[in-house]
Design a protein around this motif. Structure first.
Motif, PDB file in Angstrom:
ATOM      1  N   PHE B 141       3.036   8.222  -0.100  1.00  0.00           N
ATOM      2  CA  PHE B 141       2.016   8.046   0.937  1.00  0.00           C
ATOM      3  C   PHE B 141       1.596   9.396   1.520  1.00  0.00           C
ATOM      4  O   PHE B 141       0.434   9.609   1.855  1.00  0.00           O
ATOM      5  CB  PHE B 141       2.530   7.131   2.052  1.00  0.00           C
ATOM      6  N   PHE B 144      -1.305  10.924  -0.141  1.00  0.00           N
ATOM      7  CA  PHE B 144      -2.614  10.477   0.343  1.00  0.00           C
ATOM      8  C   PHE B 144      -3.013  11.205   1.623  1.00  0.00           C
ATOM      9  O   PHE B 144      -4.151  11.662   1.756  1.00  0.00           O
ATOM     10  CB  PHE B 144      -2.590   8.961   0.572  1.00  0.00           C
ATOM     11  N   VAL B 145      -2.061  11.335   2.559  1.00  0.00           N
ATOM     12  CA  VAL B 145      -2.395  11.962   3.841  1.00  0.00           C
ATOM     13  C   VAL B 145      -2.841  13.411   3.625  1.00  0.00           C
ATOM     14  O   VAL B 145      -3.881  13.846   4.127  1.00  0.00           O
ATOM     15  CB  VAL B 145      -1.188  11.891   4.798  1.00  0.00           C
ATOM     16  N   GLU B 148      -6.214  13.760   2.054  1.00  0.00           N
ATOM     17  CA  GLU B 148      -7.349  13.616   2.965  1.00  0.00           C
ATOM     18  C   GLU B 148      -7.502  14.850   3.856  1.00  0.00           C
ATOM     19  O   GLU B 148      -8.622  15.238   4.184  1.00  0.00           O
ATOM     20  CB  GLU B 148      -7.200  12.345   3.801  1.00  0.00           C
ATOM     21  N   LEU B 179     -14.029   7.526  -1.641  1.00  0.00           N
ATOM     22  CA  LEU B 179     -13.756   6.432  -2.577  1.00  0.00           C
ATOM     23  C   LEU B 179     -12.501   6.753  -3.390  1.00  0.00           C
ATOM     24  O   LEU B 179     -11.610   5.910  -3.548  1.00  0.00           O
ATOM     25  CB  LEU B 179     -14.943   6.218  -3.520  1.00  0.00           C
ATOM     26  N   THR B 182      -9.359   6.491  -1.312  1.00  0.00           N
ATOM     27  CA  THR B 182      -9.015   5.112  -0.991  1.00  0.00           C
ATOM     28  C   THR B 182      -8.448   4.384  -2.214  1.00  0.00           C
ATOM     29  O   THR B 182      -7.542   3.560  -2.099  1.00  0.00           O
ATOM     30  CB  THR B 182     -10.245   4.390  -0.433  1.00  0.00           C
ATOM     31  N   PHE B 183      -8.980   4.685  -3.378  1.00  0.00           N
ATOM     32  CA  PHE B 183      -8.408   4.099  -4.593  1.00  0.00           C
ATOM     33  C   PHE B 183      -6.952   4.523  -4.766  1.00  0.00           C
ATOM     34  O   PHE B 183      -6.093   3.719  -5.141  1.00  0.00           O
ATOM     35  CB  PHE B 183      -9.218   4.513  -5.834  1.00  0.00           C
ATOM     36  N   LEU B 185      -4.927   5.320  -2.377  1.00  0.00           N
ATOM     37  CA  LEU B 185      -4.178   4.593  -1.354  1.00  0.00           C
ATOM     38  C   LEU B 185      -3.879   3.169  -1.816  1.00  0.00           C
ATOM     39  O   LEU B 185      -2.768   2.662  -1.657  1.00  0.00           O
ATOM     40  CB  LEU B 185      -4.991   4.577  -0.063  1.00  0.00           C
ATOM     41  N   LEU B 186      -4.884   2.532  -2.423  1.00  0.00           N
ATOM     42  CA  LEU B 186      -4.710   1.166  -2.915  1.00  0.00           C
ATOM     43  C   LEU B 186      -3.629   1.123  -3.995  1.00  0.00           C
ATOM     44  O   LEU B 186      -2.756   0.235  -3.988  1.00  0.00           O
ATOM     45  CB  LEU B 186      -6.048   0.684  -3.468  1.00  0.00           C
ATOM     46  N   ILE B 188      -1.161   3.212  -4.432  1.00  0.00           N
ATOM     47  CA  ILE B 188       0.148   3.440  -3.821  1.00  0.00           C
ATOM     48  C   ILE B 188       0.623   2.159  -3.144  1.00  0.00           C
ATOM     49  O   ILE B 188       1.803   1.794  -3.226  1.00  0.00           O
ATOM     50  CB  ILE B 188       0.069   4.613  -2.820  1.00  0.00           C
ATOM     51  N   GLY B 189      -0.309   1.421  -2.497  1.00  0.00           N
ATOM     52  CA  GLY B 189       0.050   0.166  -1.851  1.00  0.00           C
ATOM     53  C   GLY B 189       0.622  -0.828  -2.855  1.00  0.00           C
ATOM     54  O   GLY B 189       1.610  -1.506  -2.572  1.00  0.00           O
ATOM     55  N   MET B 190       0.016  -0.890  -4.026  1.00  0.00           N
ATOM     56  CA  MET B 190       0.520  -1.833  -5.035  1.00  0.00           C
ATOM     57  C   MET B 190       1.895  -1.422  -5.536  1.00  0.00           C
ATOM     58  O   MET B 190       2.745  -2.268  -5.809  1.00  0.00           O
ATOM     59  CB  MET B 190      -0.464  -1.934  -6.184  1.00  0.00           C
ATOM     60  N   TYR B 192       4.058   0.144  -3.732  1.00  0.00           N
ATOM     61  CA  TYR B 192       4.975  -0.194  -2.648  1.00  0.00           C
ATOM     62  C   TYR B 192       5.287  -1.683  -2.677  1.00  0.00           C
ATOM     63  O   TYR B 192       6.424  -2.104  -2.468  1.00  0.00           O
ATOM     64  CB  TYR B 192       4.357   0.193  -1.303  1.00  0.00           C
ATOM     65  N   MET B 193       4.261  -2.482  -2.963  1.00  0.00           N
ATOM     66  CA  MET B 193       4.450  -3.923  -3.046  1.00  0.00           C
ATOM     67  C   MET B 193       5.481  -4.317  -4.092  1.00  0.00           C
ATOM     68  O   MET B 193       6.325  -5.183  -3.856  1.00  0.00           O
ATOM     69  CB  MET B 193       3.115  -4.535  -3.455  1.00  0.00           C
ATOM     70  N   LEU B 198       8.513   4.271  -1.089  1.00  0.00           N
ATOM     71  CA  LEU B 198       7.433   5.229  -1.275  1.00  0.00           C
ATOM     72  C   LEU B 198       7.941   6.564  -1.789  1.00  0.00           C
ATOM     73  O   LEU B 198       7.162   7.436  -2.152  1.00  0.00           O
ATOM     74  CB  LEU B 198       6.693   5.450   0.058  1.00  0.00           C
TER      75      LEU B 198
END
Lengths: 120, 500
Positions: B141, B144-145, B148, B179, B182-183, B185-186, B188-190, B192-193, B198
């Motif tokens: 994560f 991503f930070v 950005e 874009l 954000t992709f 981030l998405l 990374i979210g998956m 994590y899921m 992380l």
């Protein structure tokens, strides 16, 4: 095959595609930024709904609370919201400058002005 | 005294790479005077470079460095983890930051109003913070930070160009870059899921246990697309030519040499350290996507570069081709190919940065970077133009330059993978580079300057020194490859071996 148990992901995908469509199809820069925001919000909702535990409470240490939602994705999204706000701020600042320089924020009109400058 | 300081900060070097530039950026805003802000930035950038050198030395002698932010152990806390791969990338990023700063005052004076200089240095340091942070972090994560942070500051840097076109380029990059971010981030979210963690090392071991499933596949796709946008992989590159062309000359030199390289590093890190070879290439066939795309990038970039009249734009398209080489190395998925891709981070950074600084010098003296401005420049600015020729030879991949080293490993990698047509294509695309470099050489040496051309002096020392540091490095590391290719091949062996 629509699994309504996962409806939150359908919402996320719908929002995400809406945002992406707005970014691609609109020439107005402000509308593009709005589209970007919708796109980012969809991912924020994705994280937040991922952390939800059915029947869970807010993750606070207190007596009698056994089941609580996963706080980590929620905390991560605080950062993502800040990033989103910062991105919008930079974008809007740029758009103000573009309006000053070109007198318009429509992409096709900007392109016309740029084409005229190129020809000169 | 030195020992006391060393005892205090000796263990915190990875964290200082992020903290010092971040704090120094605010100092730059507070001092407000352009000279003082520049001095702060110089001090920070050069000490970061020295710091990166120490870290690389440490990694080489004692192995991977793992640093727990705030003393919290993993998997609860955030880890900074530096192995051979990111130690090399960190050295490149901080080194380029430091060298470009040498050229900044002279070049900026011509392009950015002086009252904005201190803000420029502040944003420059923020961008460096983001890039260094992406490189050293061991937390998905966090990537991503920091991505950005670096992206937002690079939009601001690009928008400082002289013409209004800089503004539209910056907003185009902002839309694409957001874009892309954000992709990522998405994705990374998956991850994590599916894994509940992380931390990059943790992610790798748990993903290997989870095995292939569709969420992992979509995560891989999102991260590939997201980093593909950030590193301007053909066909996701449309932001790059405009951004490079209209940004101030030093910003182009800085961003071309660092931002895309770090994005490439992130892709390598995710593919090889987290998904690893089995999941990325054997189960999900990432190479089937990246191989054709990278070959298309090699040719499309070089072909379009041939027809450009503005040399900044020409070099931007040439960057697209070079990014194609790097991704090709990743997609070959063997030790030699990946070595070629990784060493090209180093090699392409120094040669492209040098070339863009040459353009900064030409812009400063002639007021233009169009091909016509180069007429007779070989006689009027001999040292600057000679640097361009050497850098150009390196882009082509002539022996004794760094470009040759990268292509050598890439060709070896293609042959190892049994893909001899790819090896042929690498050589063929190099011939296209001959064409676009030769156009400039011809104009510079053989064309007469127009009769009414103003008298042009050699570039000032402030620009010549950084140019020749970088161009000298392209020659030096073209011959002595133990630092660049040696570390890159050790890193490639480590990544392919599967150990993160």
């Amino acid at each position: 095959m629509l699994d309504l148990g996962l409806y939150n992901y359908w919402v996320v995908i719908f929002l995400m595609m809406t945002g992406l469509y707005v970014v691609i199809s609109r020439g107005n820069l402000i509308k593009k930024v709005i589209g970007l925001n919708i796109f980012q919000v969809s991912v924020i909702m994705f994280y937040v709904s991922m952390g939800k535990v059915r029947g869970g409470t807010a993750p606070i240490l207190a007596e009698g609370i056994e089941v609580y939602s996963n706080p980590l994705p929620h905390v991560l999204m605080l950062t993502a919201i800040v990033v989103g706000v910062a991105t919008s701020a930079v974008a809007l600042a740029l758009i103000v400058r573009i309006k000053e320089a070109y007198g318009t924020i429509e992409e096709d009109e900007i392109r016309v002005v740029e084409g005229e400058e190129e020809a000169r | 005294m030195i020992e006391a300081v060393w005892a205090l900060i000796g263990d915190d070097l990875p964290a200082l790479q992020i903290a010092v530039p971040l704090l120094a950026a605010t100092v730059c805003v507070l001092v407000r005077r352009p000279r003082a802000a520049w001095a702060v930035a110089m001090l920070v950038a050069w000490s970061a470079f020295a710091n990166a050198a120490v870290i690389l030395h440490r990694v080489l002698t004692t192995g991977t460095i793992s640093y727990f932010e705030g003393g919290w152990p993993v998997p609860w806390g955030i880890e900074l983890r530096i192995d051979l791969l990111n130690a090399l990338v960190l050295l490149v990023v901080t080194g380029i930051c430091a060298i470009v700063l040498l050229a900044a005052p002279r070049s900026l004076a011509a392009e950015v109003p002086e009252e904005k200089h201190y803000l420029f240095y502040a944003v420059y340091l923020l961008c460096m913070t983001g890039l260094a942070g992406m490189t050293v972090t061991g937390d998905a994560f966090n990537v991503f930070v920091f991505l950005e942070i670096s992206s937002l500051s690079s939009y601001a840097l690009i928008s400082q160009g002289r013409t209004p076109r800089a503004l539209t380029s910056a907003i185009q990059y902002l839309v694409m870059g957001t874009l892309g971010g954000t992709f990522i981030l998405l994705g990374i979210g998956m991850l994590y899921m599916t894994t509940g963690t992380l931390n990059i090392v943790d992610l790798a071991s748990r993903l290997a246990m989870v095995g292939p499933n569709r969420t992992v596949l979509v995560a891989l796709a999102c991260i590939t697309v997201g980093t593909g946008i950030k590193l301007a992989l053909f066909p996701l590159h449309i932001w790059l030519p405009n951004a490079y062309t209209y940004a101030p000359a030093v910003v182009t030199a800085f961003i071309a040499a660092t931002a895309t390289k770090v994005a490439y590093y992130v892709l390598v890190r995710f593919v090889y350290s987290i998904f690893q070879v089995s999941l990325a290439f054997e189960v999900n066939r990432l190479d089937a996507v990246l191989l054709p795309v990278s070959i298309a990038a090699m040719f499309a970039g070089s072909l379009v570069a041939i027809y450009q009249d503005d040399l900044k734009r020409m070099l931007a398209y040439s960057s697209l081709a070079q990014i194609g080489y790097m991704v090709l190395g990743l997609a070959l998925a063997n030790v030699n190919g990946l070595t070629g891709g990784l060493v090209h981070i180093f090699n392409h950074a120094i040669m492209k940065c040098g070339l863009f600084l040459v353009l900064a010098a030409v812009l400063l003296r002639t007021g233009s970077t169009r091909l016509s401005a180069f007429a007779g420049l070989g006689r009027r600015m001999p040292l600057t133009f000679a640097a361009f020729v050497v850098g150009g030879l390196s882009l082509i991949g002539v022996p004794l330059t760094v470009g040759f080293v990268s292509k050598w490993y890439l060709v070896l990698g293609a042959l190892d993978a049994g893909l001899w047509p790819v090896a042929v294509l690498i050589l063929a695309s190099s011939l296209l580079a001959v064409v676009y470099v030769w156009r400039v050489v011809e104009v510079g040496w053989f064309a007469e300057p127009p009769a009414d051309a103003p008298e042009v002096a050699e570039a000032p020392l402030g620009l010549l020194v950084p140019i020749w540091i970088l161009i000298g490095a392209t020659l030096f590391f073209g011959v002595f490859t133990s630092l660049s290719a040696g570390v890159a091949s050790a890193a490639a062996r480590m990544l392919i071996g599967g150990a993160a």
